[in-house]
Enzyme design. Sequence first.
Site, PDB file in Angstrom:
ATOM      1  N   LYS A 222      22.409  41.565   5.990  1.00 21.89           N
ATOM      2  CA  LYS A 222      22.722  41.245   7.388  1.00 21.89           C
ATOM      3  C   LYS A 222      22.171  39.864   7.724  1.00 21.89           C
ATOM      4  CE  LYS A 222      21.397  42.624  12.097  1.00 21.89           C
ATOM      5  NZ  LYS A 222      20.575  43.580  12.892  1.00 21.89           N
ATOM      6  N   ASP A 227      19.851  37.234  17.628  1.00 19.01           N
ATOM      7  CA  ASP A 227      20.530  38.330  18.321  1.00 19.01           C
ATOM      8  C   ASP A 227      20.058  38.402  19.769  1.00 19.01           C
ATOM      9  OD1 ASP A 227      21.881  40.607  19.051  1.00 19.01           O
ATOM     10  OD2 ASP A 227      20.498  41.975  18.044  1.00 19.01           O
ATOM     11  N   LYS A 234      19.419  41.779  25.522  1.00 23.83           N
ATOM     12  CA  LYS A 234      18.058  42.277  25.373  1.00 23.83           C
ATOM     13  C   LYS A 234      17.168  41.692  26.468  1.00 23.83           C
ATOM     14  CE  LYS A 234      18.222  42.213  20.259  1.00 23.83           C
ATOM     15  NZ  LYS A 234      17.919  43.611  19.933  1.00 23.83           N
ATOM     16  N   ASP A 245      16.292  38.552  12.654  1.00 22.73           N
ATOM     17  CA  ASP A 245      17.402  39.491  12.509  1.00 22.73           C
ATOM     18  C   ASP A 245      18.297  39.150  11.326  1.00 22.73           C
ATOM     19  OD1 ASP A 245      18.239  41.916  13.498  1.00 22.73           O
ATOM     20  OD2 ASP A 245      19.794  41.067  14.769  1.00 22.73           O
ATOM     21  N   ASP A 304      24.714  45.355  21.325  1.00 19.56           N
ATOM     22  CA  ASP A 304      23.455  45.105  20.629  1.00 19.56           C
ATOM     23  C   ASP A 304      23.367  45.887  19.324  1.00 19.56           C
ATOM     24  OD1 ASP A 304      21.030  43.887  20.241  1.00 19.56           O
ATOM     25  OD2 ASP A 304      19.888  45.311  21.462  1.00 19.56           O
ATOM     26  N   GLU A 306      25.272  45.228  16.760  1.00 21.47           N
ATOM     27  CA  GLU A 306      26.233  44.330  16.109  1.00 21.47           C
ATOM     28  C   GLU A 306      26.043  44.233  14.604  1.00 21.47           C
ATOM     29  OE1 GLU A 306      22.781  42.206  15.489  1.00 21.47           O
ATOM     30  OE2 GLU A 306      23.349  43.266  17.306  1.00 21.47           O
ATOM     31  N   ARG A 308      25.565  46.447  12.302  1.00 19.61           N
ATOM     32  CA  ARG A 308      26.365  47.399  11.523  1.00 19.61           C
ATOM     33  C   ARG A 308      27.834  47.009  11.486  1.00 19.61           C
ATOM     34  NH1 ARG A 308      24.457  52.231  15.259  1.00 19.61           N
ATOM     35  NH2 ARG A 308      22.675  50.825  15.200  1.00 19.61           N
TER      36      ARG A 308
END
Length: 454
Positions: A222, A227, A234, A245, A304, A306, A308
Amino acid sequence: MAVEFFDKALKAALPVHCIAAGKLETAGLSPSELAWATANGFAGEAGRTLLLPGADGGVGGALFGIGADGPVLGIGALAKALPDGEWRFSSRHADPNLAALGLLFGSYTFTRYGRKPGRALRFALPEGVDPAFVKRIAGGVFLARDLINTPANDMGPQALENVVRALAKVHKAEISVIAGDELLRANFPMIHAVGRASVEAPRLIDMQWGPADAPKLTLVGKGVCFDTGGLDIKPASGMLLMKKDMGGAANVLGLASMVMAVGLKVRLRVLIPAVENSISANAFRPGDVLTSRKGISVEIGNTDAEGRLVLADALALADEEQPQMLVDMATLTGAARVALGPDLPPFYTDDDALADELGEASAAVEDPLWRMPLWQPYTAKLSSRIADVNNVTADGFAGSITAALFLKCFVEKTTCWAHFDIYGWNPTERPHAPVGGEAQGIRALERVISRRFG
């Protein structure tokens, strides 16, 4: 590296005596050393260092407490506790490679933005150590740490691509990149959707190395370089560490460097969907329905979640060629941290043999991992009224498990697949690890991969 190894112990090198808890009397110390330790209340407590006086009034050596069967990596505390100079261990370690790695890991300092390195120690290579092994393992760990520690203004999708290109050049690997609207034409719609609101184009980075007819090993990481949470933004506190992230990408690159450096006979493929989950007029929205590369339609319950989504498109591509082993790594869920904390990443697999190997390797190299269940009844929690699946559940329970089950929908042909939900960060300092970016799971994976394909 603030610790430098030399091949043979010099006469001037000062000894470090590693003392187990309660074993001071049988550690072979001289009477004066034993008296000094006793006077200072030293009893082999894990992580404690006591400098020994020399005959000339200077330092004559050191005692280091290893406790009762404490982790070998705890030796990393010496990298911060010893004064500059040349040192040697007075006795052989049960695992000399791990002892050497502990010293290197403990000496790590992120210096890109001007911070000075730590102490300049020179250590005689522990007896029985494999220098090439230690160098490539430490190199992979430090690569992952450096990438995660670099802030998003210097580690966006383009910068991450540049890192992969540089790694590919070193190891003579092939690299291709699909970026921007080309992602739509190449059928990676979810990678495009997540990253399109950023000023930096989303992209899928694809690095391949090794003989085309060798067993296929595919690593997916990933690469969400920052993010915000998207439109489901967030809070400020939740964004503070979001430079990490892309920790999944950082870790698979560290693992890939280990694999390539030793020349394993595999066809290695590294897939990194590199994006920023930003906010703009064209950001994807809660309630949108995206059609994935695999053709599965996904309702967006939360922007949030995202990571996956981008992993799903990359995993679908990886699965198309049915590799002998497929691994994905991601800083995916807060639920994993609630369940197991920051130091113990969960992994998910249906392959019991692989799970057993990972468990053994995790213990052997002191790289903590814990198997979690792909509990199929929870798949129903991802149901959608209008699409094939939702990217989140409605009740918030078992978040790490349901995220893994979501990813499993996109791995159909490959039987040997494992998903790692890592944190990628040390929130507190440990003997072998400062606060900051961390490699998690890749040393255990390297051991499994080397034994399977070596």
